[in-house]
Design a protein around this motif. Structure first.
Motif, PDB file in Angstrom:
ATOM      1  N   ASP A 144       0.785  -1.145   0.087  1.00  0.00           N
ATOM      2  CA  ASP A 144      -0.149  -0.038  -0.039  1.00  0.00           C
ATOM      3  C   ASP A 144       0.913   1.248   0.038  1.00  0.00           C
ATOM      4  OD1 ASP A 144      -2.133   1.658   0.038  1.00  0.00           O
ATOM      5  OD2 ASP A 144      -3.043   0.870   1.960  1.00  0.00           O
ATOM      6  N   THR A 199       0.594   7.807   6.946  1.00  0.00           N
ATOM      7  CA  THR A 199      -0.322   6.815   6.924  1.00  0.00           C
ATOM      8  C   THR A 199      -0.375   6.014   5.599  1.00  0.00           C
ATOM      9  OG1 THR A 199      -3.033   6.336   7.398  1.00  0.00           O
ATOM     10  CG2 THR A 199      -2.268   8.241   5.760  1.00  0.00           C
ATOM     11  N   THR A 200      -1.649   5.137   5.366  1.00  0.00           N
ATOM     12  CA  THR A 200      -1.392   4.399   4.014  1.00  0.00           C
ATOM     13  C   THR A 200      -2.632   4.778   3.328  1.00  0.00           C
ATOM     14  OG1 THR A 200      -2.874   2.578   5.034  1.00  0.00           O
ATOM     15  CG2 THR A 200      -0.481   2.333   5.158  1.00  0.00           C
ATOM     16  N   LEU A 201      -2.583   4.560   1.891  1.00  0.00           N
ATOM     17  CA  LEU A 201      -3.807   4.957   1.031  1.00  0.00           C
ATOM     18  C   LEU A 201      -4.926   4.243   1.762  1.00  0.00           C
ATOM     19  CD1 LEU A 201      -4.874   6.497  -1.414  1.00  0.00           C
ATOM     20  CD2 LEU A 201      -4.102   4.451  -2.679  1.00  0.00           C
ATOM     21  N   ALA A 202      -5.044   3.296   2.145  1.00  0.00           N
ATOM     22  CA  ALA A 202      -6.256   2.469   2.613  1.00  0.00           C
ATOM     23  C   ALA A 202      -6.930   3.379   3.490  1.00  0.00           C
ATOM     24  CB  ALA A 202      -6.000   1.171   2.848  1.00  0.00           C
ATOM     25  N   SER A 203      -6.134   3.758   4.666  1.00  0.00           N
ATOM     26  CA  SER A 203      -6.315   4.411   5.809  1.00  0.00           C
ATOM     27  C   SER A 203      -6.907   5.716   5.315  1.00  0.00           C
ATOM     28  CB  SER A 203      -5.322   4.633   7.026  1.00  0.00           C
ATOM     29  OG  SER A 203      -5.908   5.103   8.042  1.00  0.00           O
ATOM     30  N   TYR A 204      -6.038   6.658   4.536  1.00  0.00           N
ATOM     31  CA  TYR A 204      -6.276   7.857   4.116  1.00  0.00           C
ATOM     32  C   TYR A 204      -7.887   7.991   3.523  1.00  0.00           C
ATOM     33  CZ  TYR A 204      -5.387  12.557   2.173  1.00  0.00           C
ATOM     34  OH  TYR A 204      -5.451  13.811   1.537  1.00  0.00           O
ATOM     35  N   GLN A 205      -8.434   6.773   2.902  1.00  0.00           N
ATOM     36  CA  GLN A 205      -9.362   6.856   2.139  1.00  0.00           C
ATOM     37  C   GLN A 205     -10.851   6.636   3.194  1.00  0.00           C
ATOM     38  OE1 GLN A 205      -8.362   3.996  -0.892  1.00  0.00           O
ATOM     39  NE2 GLN A 205      -8.379   5.460  -2.428  1.00  0.00           N
ATOM     40  N   THR A 206     -10.304   6.364   4.212  1.00  0.00           N
ATOM     41  CA  THR A 206     -11.415   6.345   5.232  1.00  0.00           C
ATOM     42  C   THR A 206     -11.867   7.896   6.085  1.00  0.00           C
ATOM     43  OG1 THR A 206      -9.968   5.871   7.114  1.00  0.00           O
ATOM     44  CG2 THR A 206     -10.841   4.052   5.803  1.00  0.00           C
ATOM     45  N   VAL A 222      -8.801   8.684   9.705  1.00  0.00           N
ATOM     46  CA  VAL A 222      -7.467   8.216   9.397  1.00  0.00           C
ATOM     47  C   VAL A 222      -6.709   7.802  10.448  1.00  0.00           C
ATOM     48  CG1 VAL A 222      -5.484   8.767   7.945  1.00  0.00           C
ATOM     49  CG2 VAL A 222      -7.854   9.922   7.278  1.00  0.00           C
TER      50      VAL A 222
END
Length: 347
Positions: free
Chosen positions: A152, A172-179, A182
């Motif tokens: 990620d 952070t990671t992209l997956a977390s950033y999209q939540t 974060v």
């Protein structure tokens, strides 16, 4: 289809003699238009200054100074005129964190607030401050590689708010950033660093080591060869920290794997330079392309680097070989490396 013809602009480099004549002309003009001031220039100087020209493919043309040069020369002439040639009595204010400078600033602030009022009491101030410190702000991020195991994206962000007035550098990671919520990991807390080192540090950004230029044997980090981490991550950056918000910065190398500064006196001989108007970028893990104050003649008359050197880790910057140099009358010289050796080879 109709075509548009645009005039071509040419960039000409002037010899230092032309710049000197230009300065004479500007000083003459400034003096001539200063009330109650009589120009103290000879007829020879005036004649030479008014005939300043430079050559081009179209013949000799009058030289027109840049706006920066005109402003700089006019300000210099104005200051000299006001002081009557005397030394500036306020040079001590250049020490921005001295007790005298801080006392002067506090006194000036008190006079200003007494005359104009405290803006923090107004609704406009409170509304703007709330917007600037709101958690609803979009955290702008920068990609610095990919996470081991998941592949990620690793995203870095510098953030300031009421709890972190100097700011925190976090990831952070992209997956977390999209939540909606974060999950951030703090990489460097500038408030804690300032307290620990007793220096009012101000964040001035960073320059990463391109992944394609890294030496993975030295870093101890080997990018994955499978789909879990196909492109690796950035392992080092050059941090720029300012003392109290000054234009000049301290250069300090930072390791993103250990999330700590690289000790310049340790086994890895981290890159580090004292306060100055330094400009640096990585050529490789152990080599920088850098413009810095290395002694007499290394800076322009504007106070910025005049030379670019190739500085190898563990050596003195004064001994670094010269790569490029400009004229002392240039504003500055800079450098950067843009690597497209492979897909996403840079930061």
């Amino acid at each position: 289809m109709a075509s548009v013809v645009r005039p071509m602009r040419m960039l000409l480099r002037l010899p230092s003699s032309s710049i000197a004549l230009l300065n004479s002309l500007q000083l003459l003009r400034s003096a001539a238009f200063t009330p109650g001031n009589t120009p103290a220039f000879s007829a020879t100087t005036f004649a030479a200054a008014t005939t300043t020209t430079t050559s081009s493919p179209f013949g000799s043309v009058p030289y027109r100074p840049t706006l920066f040069q005109r402003r700089t020369t006019a300000m210099k002439a104005s200051k000299e005129s006001m002081r009557g040639g005397e030394e500036d009595p306020y040079t001590w204010l250049e020490e921005v964190e001295s007790d005298e400078s801080i006392a002067f600033a506090k006194s000036a602030n008190e006079k200003c607030l007494a005359r104009l009022g405290d803006p923090s009491d107004t609704e406009t101030y409170k509304r703007v401050l709330a917007a600037l410190e709101s958690d609803d702000r979009i955290p702008h991020v920068r990609l610095l590689g990919y996470e081991e195991g998941t592949g990620d994206m690793l995203l870095y962000n510098f953030w300031r708010d009421s709890q972190n007035p100097k700011g925190i550098w976090r990831k952070t990671t992209l997956a977390s950033y999209q939540t909606a919520d974060v999950e951030w990991t703090i990489v460097l807390d500038l408030d804690e660093l300032a307290k620990k080192e007793e220096v009012s540090w101000v964040w001035k950004g960073y320059t990463p080591l391109p992944r394609s230029r890294d030496d993975h044997e030295k870093s101890g980090y080997e990018p994955g060869t499978d789909s879990s981490a196909p492109r690796g991550r950035v392992t080092r950056v050059l941090l720029n920290l300012s003392r109290g918000g000054a234009d000049a910065t301290y250069l300090r190398e930072f390791d993103l794997l250990t999330e700590s500064f690289v000790d310049p006196d340790g086994t890895e001989l981290g890159f580090s330079l004292p306060e100055g108007k330094t400009r640096a970028s990585y050529k490789s893990r152990d080599v920088l392309l850098i413009g810095a104050d290395t002694g007499e003649g290394s800076m322009t008359t504007s106070g910025y680097p005049r030379t670019v050197r190739e500085w190898k880790r563990g050596t003195k910057i004064e001994d670094a070989p010269l790569v490029f140099e400009g004229e002392e009358t240039d504003v500055s010289c800079g450098q950067y490396l843009y690597d497209e050796g492979h897909r996403e080879g840079g930061a």
